[in-house]
Design a protein around this motif. Structure first.
Motif, short mmCIF file in Angstrom:
data_model
loop_
_atom_site.label_atom_id
_atom_site.label_comp_id
_atom_site.label_asym_id
_atom_site.label_seq_id
_atom_site.Cartn_x
_atom_site.Cartn_y
_atom_site.Cartn_z
N SER A 1 0.94 -1.28 -0.13
CA SER A 1 0.04 -0.20 -0.01
C SER A 1 0.66 1.27 0.06
O SER A 1 1.77 1.36 0.62
CB SER A 1 -0.91 0.08 1.31
OG SER A 1 -1.69 1.32 1.45
N VAL A 2 0.56 2.25 -0.75
CA VAL A 2 1.18 3.58 -0.74
C VAL A 2 1.00 4.16 0.80
O VAL A 2 1.94 5.06 1.06
CB VAL A 2 0.46 4.62 -1.69
CG1 VAL A 2 0.71 4.07 -3.17
CG2 VAL A 2 -1.07 4.81 -1.39
N HIS A 3 0.05 3.79 1.59
CA HIS A 3 0.04 4.22 2.84
C HIS A 3 1.23 3.81 3.61
O HIS A 3 1.78 4.58 4.57
CB HIS A 3 -1.30 3.98 3.67
CG HIS A 3 -2.57 4.88 2.93
ND1 HIS A 3 -3.40 4.03 2.10
CD2 HIS A 3 -2.72 5.97 2.65
CE1 HIS A 3 -4.40 4.99 1.89
NE2 HIS A 3 -3.70 6.16 2.04
N VAL A 4 1.75 2.62 3.55
CA VAL A 4 2.80 1.89 4.24
C VAL A 4 3.96 2.73 3.42
O VAL A 4 4.95 3.05 4.30
CB VAL A 4 2.79 0.47 3.91
CG1 VAL A 4 4.30 0.09 4.55
CG2 VAL A 4 1.73 -0.11 4.63
N ASP A 5 4.23 3.01 2.24
CA ASP A 5 5.37 3.38 1.59
C ASP A 5 5.39 4.86 1.77
O ASP A 5 6.42 5.48 2.19
CB ASP A 5 5.04 3.43 -0.01
CG ASP A 5 6.39 3.97 -0.84
OD1 ASP A 5 7.34 3.44 -0.46
OD2 ASP A 5 6.12 4.82 -1.66
N SER A 6 4.26 5.58 2.20
CA SER A 6 4.34 6.91 2.62
C SER A 6 4.66 7.32 4.03
O SER A 6 4.77 8.30 4.61
CB SER A 6 2.92 7.75 2.10
OG SER A 6 2.84 7.60 0.84
N GLY A 7 4.71 6.40 5.01
CA GLY A 7 4.65 6.40 6.28
C GLY A 7 3.63 6.71 7.21
O GLY A 7 3.70 6.90 8.56
N TYR A 8 2.30 6.48 6.63
CA TYR A 8 1.33 6.54 7.46
C TYR A 8 0.76 5.43 8.15
O TYR A 8 0.28 5.50 9.34
CB TYR A 8 -0.10 6.87 6.34
CG TYR A 8 -0.01 8.12 5.56
CD1 TYR A 8 0.28 9.52 6.41
CD2 TYR A 8 -0.22 8.23 4.35
CE1 TYR A 8 0.31 10.58 5.67
CE2 TYR A 8 -0.26 9.28 3.53
CZ TYR A 8 0.33 10.72 4.27
OH TYR A 8 0.17 11.79 3.44
#
Length: 340
Positions: free
Chosen positions: A220-227
């Motif tokens: 997920s981009v949310h993991v990649d983005s640090g969220y």
């Protein structure tokens, strides 16, 4: 009743006419002379060949569309429109084709959305890249969910929104906030800021929304983005999450998987997508079948842009659900073809 010998002879004649027309590029007049029949008879033979499946025409251009699947999707899920493209074996090429199809749809969409609300992520960035410069005029873009992050990869919310707007001679209005806040109090404070509140108000007035969806795993981009962390994703899956749409993790029933996390998520909500006249979902690939099904079957989009495998999976799932609702055994593909 036509005698068997006559029917067989006519079928062989249709095969020969098809060979001459499609493989040897003969005109109908030339075929008539060769087969010693009239030009009108040749036309009937070719039509017969198509009706009986002797001829199967396949358009193989990467931007070709599967029109029959599009009609089935719009009818089955009460969609406003659907775009289905052929699915190549390579996943990278598949995402590119679906993104190109979404760009093509935006270019041809009427009326032109003068204010377009967009989400962000890898797929949306590919759509932005696929849009030609000058794809429209005076189209302004507004971000519909937070996207400020520590990620340095291309495809951030700001870059995507700005690119789409610039290529249409418009302006981009960005939402200066992370997608998910650590504390509810922080989210409420940011949401109450005049600038952020103004952007959200503008987003609610957009004439169309463009977004994709993510899977509930560590890609997920949310993991990649640090969220979120991998542990956060694991907890979401335990709660039934199948993926996220505009940053909000949903279950197969189209409901919020984790209300506490959702309360800390900044941007438009699911009901605003449901209420929109034009909400365009761009999604493709087997890993996203579950979240695509949740979105489509629970009214979270009015337009679907996808690949043929995803389209067939959605229709197959819908057929199974209908069979279970009516108390019938799930029908096989073969039995459906026989029935038709």
């Amino acid at each position: 009743m036509v005698p068997a010998e006559t029917a067989a002879a006519t079928e062989l004649l249709a095969v020969r006419a098809a060979e001459l027309y499609y493989e040897e590029n003969k005109t109908q007049d030339e075929i008539g002379a060769i087969l010693r029949v009239t030009r009108w008879k040749v036309g009937r033979l070719l039509a017969q060949a198509r009706e009986r499946g002797i001829i199967r025409i396949e358009i193989v251009h990467p931007r070709a569309r599967r029109l029959a699947l599009e009609r089935d999707l719009t009818a089955r899920f009460a969609l406003k429109d659907a775009v289905v493209v052929p699915a190549p074996a390579d996943d990278t090429e598949l995402q590119a084709r679906v993104s190109e199809a979404a760009a093509d749809y935006l270019v041809s969409h009427r009326p032109v959305p003068r204010l377009l609300g967009v989400s962000w992520g890898r797929t949306l960035h590919q759509v932005a890249e696929a849009l030609p410069s000058g794809w429209s005029t005076a189209v302004n873009v507004v971000q519909i969910n937070g996207g400020v992050s520590l990620s340095k990869r291309p495809g951030t919310a700001a870059a995507t929104a700005v690119m789409i707007a610039q290529k249409a001679g418009g302006q981009a209005t960005l939402l200066p906030s992370p997608a998910i806040l650590e504390r509810l109090e922080t989210k409420k404070a940011i949401e109450g800021d005049r600038t952020v509140g103004g952007v959200l108000g503008m987003a609610r007035g957009a004439s169309a929304y463009l977004y994709s969806a993510g899977v509930a795993d560590t890609s997920s981009v949310h993991v990649d983005s640090g969220y979120l962390t991998p542990a956060d994703i694991a907890r979401l899956v335990e709660r039934g999450a199948v993926g996220d749409v505009i940053g909000r993790y949903i279950t197969a029933d189209g409901t919020i998987a984790d209300p506490e996390l959702d309360a800390r998520t900044l941007g438009l909500g699911l009901e605003e997508l449901r209420a929109s006249a034009t909400s365009i979902l761009v999604i493709g690939g087997e890993p996203k079948h579950a979240v695509a099904r949740a979105i489509v079957t629970h009214g979270l989009c009015s337009v679907l842009v996808t690949d043929e495998h995803t389209a067939r999976a959605l229709l197959s799932d819908a057929d199974t659900d209908l069979d279970l609702d009516t108390g019938l055994e799930p029908a096989t593909a073969a039995s459906r073809e026989d029935a038709s």
